[in-house]
Scaffold this motif. Structure first.
Motif, PDB file in Angstrom:
ATOM      1  N   LEU A 225       0.894  -1.380   0.074  1.00  0.00           N
ATOM      2  CA  LEU A 225       0.091   0.130   0.058  1.00  0.00           C
ATOM      3  C   LEU A 225       0.790   1.272  -0.105  1.00  0.00           C
ATOM      4  O   LEU A 225       0.675   2.370  -0.938  1.00  0.00           O
ATOM      5  N   LEU A 226       2.026   1.263   1.039  1.00  0.00           N
ATOM      6  CA  LEU A 226       2.702   2.388   0.973  1.00  0.00           C
ATOM      7  C   LEU A 226       3.500   2.738  -0.413  1.00  0.00           C
ATOM      8  O   LEU A 226       3.550   3.843  -0.882  1.00  0.00           O
ATOM      9  N   ASP A 227       4.008   1.516  -0.962  1.00  0.00           N
ATOM     10  CA  ASP A 227       4.694   1.587  -2.261  1.00  0.00           C
ATOM     11  C   ASP A 227       3.880   2.406  -3.426  1.00  0.00           C
ATOM     12  O   ASP A 227       4.094   2.937  -4.245  1.00  0.00           O
ATOM     13  N   HIS A 228       2.613   2.180  -3.336  1.00  0.00           N
ATOM     14  CA  HIS A 228       1.750   2.702  -4.214  1.00  0.00           C
ATOM     15  C   HIS A 228       0.691   3.969  -3.666  1.00  0.00           C
ATOM     16  O   HIS A 228      -0.164   4.180  -4.255  1.00  0.00           O
ATOM     17  N   ASP A 229       1.565   4.394  -2.616  1.00  0.00           N
ATOM     18  CA  ASP A 229       1.134   5.897  -2.287  1.00  0.00           C
ATOM     19  C   ASP A 229      -0.381   5.839  -1.870  1.00  0.00           C
ATOM     20  O   ASP A 229      -1.274   6.765  -1.882  1.00  0.00           O
ATOM     21  N   GLN A 230      -0.803   4.688  -1.050  1.00  0.00           N
ATOM     22  CA  GLN A 230      -2.221   4.450  -0.582  1.00  0.00           C
ATOM     23  C   GLN A 230      -1.886   4.399   0.889  1.00  0.00           C
ATOM     24  O   GLN A 230      -1.081   4.372   1.411  1.00  0.00           O
ATOM     25  N   MET A 231      -3.042   4.433   1.815  1.00  0.00           N
ATOM     26  CA  MET A 231      -3.123   4.661   3.248  1.00  0.00           C
ATOM     27  C   MET A 231      -3.680   3.361   3.648  1.00  0.00           C
ATOM     28  O   MET A 231      -4.192   2.558   3.365  1.00  0.00           O
ATOM     29  N   ALA A 232      -2.935   3.041   4.940  1.00  0.00           N
ATOM     30  CA  ALA A 232      -3.248   1.972   5.822  1.00  0.00           C
ATOM     31  C   ALA A 232      -3.430   2.325   7.114  1.00  0.00           C
ATOM     32  O   ALA A 232      -2.574   3.039   7.696  1.00  0.00           O
ATOM     33  N   VAL A 233      -4.729   1.921   7.762  1.00  0.00           N
ATOM     34  CA  VAL A 233      -4.933   1.926   9.010  1.00  0.00           C
ATOM     35  C   VAL A 233      -5.204   0.611   9.807  1.00  0.00           C
ATOM     36  O   VAL A 233      -5.613  -0.309   9.184  1.00  0.00           O
ATOM     37  N   VAL A 234      -4.242   0.545  10.767  1.00  0.00           N
ATOM     38  CA  VAL A 234      -4.137  -0.818  11.336  1.00  0.00           C
ATOM     39  C   VAL A 234      -4.674  -1.003  12.693  1.00  0.00           C
ATOM     40  O   VAL A 234      -4.385  -0.020  13.409  1.00  0.00           O
ATOM     41  N   VAL A 235      -5.734  -1.749  12.949  1.00  0.00           N
ATOM     42  CA  VAL A 235      -6.380  -1.894  14.405  1.00  0.00           C
ATOM     43  C   VAL A 235      -6.586  -3.431  14.714  1.00  0.00           C
ATOM     44  O   VAL A 235      -6.368  -4.300  13.621  1.00  0.00           O
TER      45      VAL A 235
END
Length: 413
Positions: A225-235
């Motif tokens: 996700l980070l490599d493709h400039d997207q966001m991740a929220v982890v819970v």
């Protein structure tokens, strides 16, 4: 040697083995396999000896091979080994060959014969890239008729581990033989989100979670996700409902550990795509369509049917282990009958699959796609359905259709 010696890396910054291109060498004893692996690696990886059968088990070396990037070199025992112990060595060598993305079939020019031709042809028939390597060219130079015959079948390179001759040509042949898209591999999850998309990742922390870090598929999903400039929220699963309320917008995708499927699917509003890390890995490291098709066999399980659960890694099972406790429990609850469930781990996989009614494979985060595809092919040849942890869990929980929604054209059987 034309390749610089590899620089040591800390394990935490090395590319995982399963994400490396697997290059293996195979052939008869005393074919010069180990010497060639050492020459490619620029260091002594395997013991070299004139005594036949020196290599008794697969020997592996992780290194960088530009422009291919991270690769895993695999040296194997001679396929003509003899005796009871030799037969076990041959079996283990052939098991290692299941992981070869590129197979180097090796023999000196004066020893190349029908066995090498048959081995190369068999590997090609399995969909492997094959490079025919004529070793020990400093001792015996290949003659033109042999070179012409081998070129008609595929790539051929003459090499000498002693002088280094041909190693540059071999590296070029490896680059040419690499599977399409290897240097720029397909995405794990980012292609399922729009540009700038948001994914919520649900990561339970249970007894088997590695101390101080996340498991590999979770880390790889975040990185993709980070490599493709997207966001991740982890819970964690208990905080998911509160997280979705706080976001202020619906996420583009929710990905969960399969063990938390029921709670997560209950908390995710209809219309928000949801799937699991294991199902992402089923597509990335295997063949999702085959695994979905195989899940239909769960409906046909009868009392006493044999089910094989295959784990790619070896770990100390504690508590409610997913492969040894939870999946067997969910399967028997769904089928309503007792089943005969067997677990294999690591590179172990039965030679004879015909007695099984179903194989359930893990997410394969610690092995490579080639090995998973090899196992799918072996199951297909034996007429045995094969599915994946995440797909099987979703099937037993009655939510398979829902968790396949993120994958266009994919429908539950």
């Amino acid at each position: 040697y034309p390749l610089p010696p590899p620089q040591p890396q800390h394990p935490m910054i090395q590319t995982p083995k399963g994400s490396r291109l697997h290059i293996g060498i195979c052939g008869r004893r005393n074919a010069g396999k180990s010497a060639l692996i050492n020459a490619l690696a620029g260091q002594q990886v395997s013991i070299v000896s004139p005594v036949a059968g020196t290599t008794t088990d697969a020997v592996e070396k992780a290194m960088e091979l530009l422009p291919l990037g991270p690769v895993q070199l695999i040296d194997t025992a001679g396929l003509d080994d003899e005796g009871d112990l030799g037969a076990q060595r041959v079996a283990r060598a052939r098991r290692a060959m299941d992981r070869f993305d590129i197979a180097l079939v090796a023999a000196p020019a004066d020893a190349w014969g029908e066995a090498e031709d048959a081995l190369a042809a068999d590997l090609r028939a399995q969909g492997r890239a094959v490079v025919q390597v004529l070793t020990q060219s400093d001792r015996i130079a290949p003659e033109a008729p042999l070179l012409e015959r081998l070129r008609a079948a595929g790539a051929v390179v003459a090499t000498s581990a002693v002088t280094g001759a041909g190693l540059g040509d071999l590296r070029a042949a490896l680059v040419a033989a690499a599977p399409e898209g290897w240097i720029d591999p397909p995405a794990l999850v980012s292609d399922l989100l729009p540009p700038g998309g948001l994914a919520v990742l649900v990561v339970p922390i249970d007894k088997e979670a590695p101390k101080g870090r996340l498991i590999l598929p979770q880390v790889q999903t975040i990185r993709d996700l980070l490599d493709h400039d997207q966001m991740a929220v982890v819970v964690k699963e208990r905080e998911l409902a509160d997280c979705l309320q706080r976001l202020g917008r619906a996420p583009d995708l929710v990905v969960t550990d399969s063990q938390a499927f029921l709670k997560v699917v209950a908390d995710v509003p209809t219309g928000v795509p949801v799937t699991s890390f294991s199902i992402l890995m089923a597509r990335h490291r295997g063949d999702l369509a085959s695994f979905v098709e195989g899940a239909a066999a769960i409906d046909r399980l009868r009392a006493g049917d044999r089910v094989l659960i295959s784990e790619s890694c070896t770990h100390h099972a504690i508590g409610d282990d997913i492969g040894r406790v939870k999946i067997p429990r969910w399967l028997e609850q769904y089928a309503g009958v007792p089943l005969a469930i067997q677990v294999c781990a690591g590179h172990d996989f039965p030679d004879d699959l015909t007695s099984y009614r179903l194989v359930i494979h893990c997410g394969a985060c610690t092995t490579n796609r080639r090995q998973v595809l090899s196992r799918i092919a072996r199951c297909r040849a034996a007429g045995v359905p094969i599915t994946n942890y995440g797909v099987a869990i979703a099937k037993t929980m009655g939510i398979l259709e829902r968790v396949l929604e993120p994958f266009p054209g994919m429908a539950a059987p």
